[in-house]
Design an enzyme around this catalytic site. Structure first.
Site, short mmCIF file in Angstrom:
data_model
loop_
_atom_site.label_atom_id
_atom_site.label_comp_id
_atom_site.label_asym_id
_atom_site.label_seq_id
_atom_site.Cartn_x
_atom_site.Cartn_y
_atom_site.Cartn_z
N TYR A 69 -1.03 -0.18 -19.88
CA TYR A 69 0.14 -0.85 -19.30
C TYR A 69 0.19 -2.32 -19.70
O TYR A 69 1.27 -2.89 -19.90
CB TYR A 69 0.18 -0.69 -17.77
CG TYR A 69 0.75 0.65 -17.38
CD1 TYR A 69 2.13 0.84 -17.30
CD2 TYR A 69 -0.07 1.74 -17.12
CE1 TYR A 69 2.67 2.08 -16.96
CE2 TYR A 69 0.44 2.98 -16.78
CZ TYR A 69 1.82 3.14 -16.70
OH TYR A 69 2.35 4.37 -16.39
N HIS A 121 11.88 2.58 -10.62
CA HIS A 121 10.52 2.94 -11.06
C HIS A 121 9.59 1.73 -11.13
O HIS A 121 8.57 1.78 -11.82
CB HIS A 121 10.59 3.65 -12.42
CG HIS A 121 11.18 5.04 -12.32
ND1 HIS A 121 11.62 5.76 -13.40
CD2 HIS A 121 11.38 5.84 -11.24
CE1 HIS A 121 12.08 6.95 -13.00
NE2 HIS A 121 11.95 7.01 -11.69
N CYS A 154 -8.50 -7.36 -6.63
CA CYS A 154 -7.60 -7.93 -5.62
C CYS A 154 -8.26 -9.13 -4.95
O CYS A 154 -9.43 -9.06 -4.57
CB CYS A 154 -7.29 -6.85 -4.57
SG CYS A 154 -6.34 -7.45 -3.17
N SER A 196 17.53 10.45 -20.41
CA SER A 196 17.52 11.89 -20.65
C SER A 196 17.87 12.65 -19.37
O SER A 196 18.10 13.85 -19.42
CB SER A 196 16.13 12.33 -21.13
OG SER A 196 15.16 12.03 -20.14
P1 OAD Z 1 13.69 9.16 -21.88
O1 OAD Z 1 12.78 8.74 -22.97
O2 OAD Z 1 13.41 10.43 -21.18
O3 OAD Z 1 15.17 9.28 -22.46
C1 OAD Z 1 15.70 8.26 -23.26
C2 OAD Z 1 17.14 8.63 -23.57
O4 OAD Z 1 17.70 7.54 -24.29
C3 OAD Z 1 17.30 9.87 -24.43
O5 OAD Z 1 18.29 10.70 -23.85
C4 OAD Z 1 17.76 9.32 -25.79
O6 OAD Z 1 18.65 10.20 -26.47
C5 OAD Z 1 18.47 8.06 -25.37
N1 OAD Z 1 18.50 6.99 -26.38
C6 OAD Z 1 17.63 6.74 -27.38
N2 OAD Z 1 18.01 5.63 -28.07
C7 OAD Z 1 19.14 5.19 -27.49
C8 OAD Z 1 20.02 4.08 -27.72
N3 OAD Z 1 19.79 3.21 -28.71
N4 OAD Z 1 21.10 3.93 -26.92
C9 OAD Z 1 21.35 4.82 -25.92
N5 OAD Z 1 20.55 5.87 -25.64
C10 OAD Z 1 19.47 6.05 -26.41
O7 OAD Z 1 13.79 7.91 -20.88
P2 OAD Z 1 14.28 7.91 -19.35
O8 OAD Z 1 15.42 8.85 -19.15
O9 OAD Z 1 14.47 6.49 -18.99
O10 OAD Z 1 9.21 7.04 -15.62
O11 OAD Z 1 13.00 8.49 -18.62
C11 OAD Z 1 12.96 8.55 -17.22
C12 OAD Z 1 11.58 8.22 -16.73
O12 OAD Z 1 10.62 9.03 -17.39
C13 OAD Z 1 11.13 6.80 -17.04
O13 OAD Z 1 11.60 5.85 -16.12
C14 OAD Z 1 9.63 6.92 -17.00
C15 OAD Z 1 9.45 8.23 -17.71
O14 OAD Z 1 8.29 8.95 -17.35
C16 OAD Z 1 8.43 6.08 -15.08
O15 OAD Z 1 8.03 5.11 -15.69
C17 OAD Z 1 8.10 6.35 -13.66
#
Ligand code: OAD
Length: 256
Positions: A69, A121, A154, A196
């Site tokens: 991280y 998140h 901590c 996604s």
């Molecule tokens: P994902 O990686 O699951 O999805 C990213 C999405 O962005 C996909 O649908 C891609 O097609 C799209 N994408 C890629 N490039 C792009 C661009 N330039 N413009 C627009 N869209 C684009 O990411 P999240 O949906 O954010 O959890 O994932 C949800 C959660 O899963 C995150 O918050 C994280 C992860 O585990 C935590 O950190 C708790």
């Protein structure tokens, strides 16, 4: 993305007074911050989330998790907001009732001009004690770790400090989830960008808006489960589509 779809989305945005902008990792992709599930570049294609993003993983190997991280935090510090982040700020400036809800743990909305995004998140910049939750200052910016790195202790109880993000198996911050659900249930447009929509409960936010009759506009180069509820689907990248959407919604602002 067709000109008709962009025009229709622009019309919906210009008519809105209390839109929600709901963002995921794709929002920051053009800033160089990797997404999670993109086929070639997603973090979860290269790393095993069960070893890095669960309470059990931190318990088993705090240095592995903290170092990973910290590496991501350094990556985000080097990144800059992209034109998509700036377009979201322009929407909020135009429509002060706009609520920005993000799943992202970076700080690019803030640096792009959107203070107070609802964070579902958590944040890479808000570490806290793993035992007593006492906030721990963001570490000094020593060089990025090459690998595992022992977390600091901590100052109050000496337990290891943990990243301030939500891990798999953990509840979302109650206040943020409540604020997000409330905004989604009263919005008159939901613009979903770069997610996604596979991770719940966050992915329910656009569904709440759709169920209550708000039009959903999606910006994403790929199909998602939200396609089925979208009034308009803008296939493309956030950094291209969002500035175009702002220009179409408020043509008189062009050149400001
Ligand atoms: P994902 O990686 O699951 O999805 C990213 C999405 O962005 C996909 O649908 C891609 O097609 C799209 N994408 C890629 N490039 C792009 C661009 N330039 N413009 C627009 N869209 C684009 O990411 P999240 O949906 O954010 O959890 O994932 C949800 C959660 O899963 C995150 O918050 C994280 C992860 O585990 C935590 O950190 C708790």
């Amino acid at each position: 993305m067709t000109a008709e779809a962009l025009a229709e989305a622009g019309r919906l945005l210009a008519a809105a007074t209390r839109p929600v902008v709901f963002t995921g990792a794709g929002m920051s992709a053009e800033s160089g911050v990797p997404t999670f599930r993109d086929a070639r570049t997603g973090l979860w294609q290269r790393y095993d989330p069960s070893r890095l993003a669960t309470p059990a993983a931190f318990h088993a190997d705090p240095a592995l998790v903290w170092g990973w991280y910290e590496g991501r935090r350094h990556g985000v510090r080097r990144a800059e907001p992209n034109p998509g982040h700036r377009a979201v700020a322009a929407i909020q400036a135009r429509l002060p009732g706009t609520v920005v809800i993000t799943q992202n743990v970076d700080d690019l909305h803030e640096r792009g001009g959107v203070p107070g995004a609802v964070r579902l998140h958590g944040s890479l910049f808000a570490p806290r004690c793993s035992a007593c939750a006492h906030p721990a200052p963001v570490p000094d910016d020593a060089p990025p770790p090459e690998g595992p790195l022992d977390p600091p202790a901590c100052v109050r109880c000496a337990a290891p400090v943990r990243p301030g993000v939500v891990w798999f198996g953990e509840a979302l911050p109650e206040e943020a989830l409540g604020a997000a659900a409330e905004a989604a249930s009263r919005c008159d447009l939901l613009l979903t960008v770069g997610t996604s929509a596979l991770v719940h409960p966050a992915a329910e936010i656009p569904l709440v808006a759709a169920r209550l009759g708000a039009p959903v506009v999606q910006v994403n180069p790929e199909p998602t489960p939200l396609d089925a509820v979208c009034a308009v689907n803008l296939r493309g990248r956030a950094g291209d589509v969002l500035p175009a959407l702002v220009r179409v919604a408020w043509p008189a602002d062009a050149g400001d």
